[in-house]
Write a protein that holds these residues in place. Structure first.
Motif, PDB file in Angstrom:
ATOM      1  N   SER A 105      10.944  -7.213  -3.711  1.00 44.81           N
ATOM      2  CA  SER A 105       9.820  -8.021  -4.185  1.00 44.81           C
ATOM      3  C   SER A 105       8.885  -7.139  -5.003  1.00 44.81           C
ATOM      4  CB  SER A 105       9.055  -8.616  -3.002  1.00 44.81           C
ATOM      5  OG  SER A 105       8.379  -7.584  -2.289  1.00 44.81           O
ATOM      6  N   GLN A 106       8.009  -7.765  -5.768  1.00 42.62           N
ATOM      7  CA  GLN A 106       7.062  -6.991  -6.568  1.00 42.62           C
ATOM      8  C   GLN A 106       6.172  -6.141  -5.678  1.00 42.62           C
ATOM      9  OE1 GLN A 106       4.105  -9.211  -8.816  1.00 42.62           O
ATOM     10  NE2 GLN A 106       4.014  -7.629 -10.377  1.00 42.62           N
ATOM     11  N   GLY A 107       5.759  -6.693  -4.555  1.00 40.30           N
ATOM     12  CA  GLY A 107       4.909  -5.944  -3.633  1.00 40.30           C
ATOM     13  C   GLY A 107       5.607  -4.719  -3.073  1.00 40.30           C
ATOM     14  N   MET A 108       6.875  -4.864  -2.744  1.00 44.38           N
ATOM     15  CA  MET A 108       7.638  -3.723  -2.219  1.00 44.38           C
ATOM     16  C   MET A 108       7.807  -2.646  -3.282  1.00 44.38           C
ATOM     17  SD  MET A 108      10.452  -5.992  -0.167  1.00 44.38           S
ATOM     18  CE  MET A 108      11.585  -4.667   0.171  1.00 44.38           C
ATOM     19  N   SER A 109       8.064  -3.063  -4.523  1.00 42.92           N
ATOM     20  CA  SER A 109       8.199  -2.095  -5.618  1.00 42.92           C
ATOM     21  C   SER A 109       6.886  -1.349  -5.847  1.00 42.92           C
ATOM     22  CB  SER A 109       8.627  -2.809  -6.904  1.00 42.92           C
ATOM     23  OG  SER A 109       9.922  -3.353  -6.772  1.00 42.92           O
ATOM     24  N   GLN A 110       5.773  -2.067  -5.767  1.00 42.93           N
ATOM     25  CA  GLN A 110       4.466  -1.445  -5.941  1.00 42.93           C
ATOM     26  C   GLN A 110       4.198  -0.438  -4.825  1.00 42.93           C
ATOM     27  OE1 GLN A 110       1.997  -4.952  -6.032  1.00 42.93           O
ATOM     28  NE2 GLN A 110       1.985  -5.034  -8.261  1.00 42.93           N
ATOM     29  N   ARG A 111       4.516  -0.809  -3.600  1.00 44.10           N
ATOM     30  CA  ARG A 111       4.315   0.111  -2.476  1.00 44.10           C
ATOM     31  C   ARG A 111       5.168   1.360  -2.637  1.00 44.10           C
ATOM     32  NH1 ARG A 111       5.006  -4.583   0.818  1.00 44.10           N
ATOM     33  NH2 ARG A 111       6.906  -3.661   1.714  1.00 44.10           N
ATOM     34  N   LEU A 112       6.402   1.176  -3.099  1.00 43.01           N
ATOM     35  CA  LEU A 112       7.298   2.314  -3.285  1.00 43.01           C
ATOM     36  C   LEU A 112       6.776   3.244  -4.379  1.00 43.01           C
ATOM     37  CD1 LEU A 112       9.917   3.816  -2.664  1.00 43.01           C
ATOM     38  CD2 LEU A 112      11.092   2.285  -4.274  1.00 43.01           C
ATOM     39  N   SER A 113       6.363   2.676  -5.509  1.00 40.60           N
ATOM     40  CA  SER A 113       5.833   3.499  -6.605  1.00 40.60           C
ATOM     41  C   SER A 113       4.611   4.290  -6.151  1.00 40.60           C
ATOM     42  CB  SER A 113       5.458   2.613  -7.803  1.00 40.60           C
ATOM     43  OG  SER A 113       6.594   2.022  -8.358  1.00 40.60           O
TER      44      SER A 113
END
Length: 201
Positions: A105-113
């Motif tokens: 999800s976009q939120g997961m990608s943001q957290r990872l970055s």
């Protein structure tokens, strides 16, 4: 004629209306843009979180993205291996380590970055509205992690429309207006003047 310095362990907040030049200024510091005139002097490793939605490679797994990004930040293989578990745990993506960014999800990608960036031990951290992304838990964890980094001898330059965050976290505030410095100084006075001009609560 925009000129300023940021010392070690100092947090500089940059405020201003949209299209005033805040993000452009961060990109100049990061070396993404080259100034038409003047010089930008930096010392140490710069990590820029200007857009949490870009940077991950969709053809690489989550694990491979961690290795690639950390190596681009100058970390050795052993250093990267030491931070893989903390990065995954902070981002909350331990079970997705073999998946690809487009499957997240976009939120997961943001957290990872965000997690990759803050675990690479920067000397200078550039933040652009990172607290406006993600859910409330992510925002709280991000704020706590930034506070931890601030007390580890790094310099932070952060752009935000969240004036309460600027007031809480910054030692000094730079108000940019149409590409020029309108005011610079203690958060209380600069934010007060900005609120009066912009009618911001």
């Amino acid at each position: 004629d925009v000129s300023f310095t940021v010392e070690k362990r100092e947090v500089l907040g940059i405020i201003g209306k949209n299209a005033s030049g805040k993000t452009t200024l961060l990109r100049l510091i990061a070396g993404i843009h080259v100034p038409d005139s003047g010089k930008v002097y930096t010392e140490g490793k710069i990590i820029s979180l200007i857009n949490l939605c870009v940077g991950l490679k969709n053809r690489l797994s989550v694990l491979d993205n961690i290795f690639l990004t950390c190596s681009m930040y100058g970390m050795s293989r052993s250093q990267i291996q030491d931070v893989i578990k903390p990065i995954l745990e902070f981002a909350g993506v331990q079970q997705y380590v073999d998946m690809y960014p487009y499957q997240l999800s976009q939120g997961m990608s943001q957290r990872l970055s965000f997690s990759i960036a803050v675990h690479t031990k920067p000397d200078i951290l550039l933040l652009d509205e990172v607290f406006s992304a993600g859910d409330i838990q992510f925002k709280q964890k991000a704020a706590q992690k930034i506070e931890e980094l601030i007390f580890s001898d790094i310099s932070v330059v952060m752009v935000s429309h969240g004036l309460h965050k600027i007031a809480k976290m910054c030692d000094r505030v730079l108000w940019i207006d149409k590409g020029a410095i309108r005011q610079s100084g203690a958060p209380k006075f600069v934010l007060g003047a900005y609120r009066e001009t912009c009618s911001v609560a």
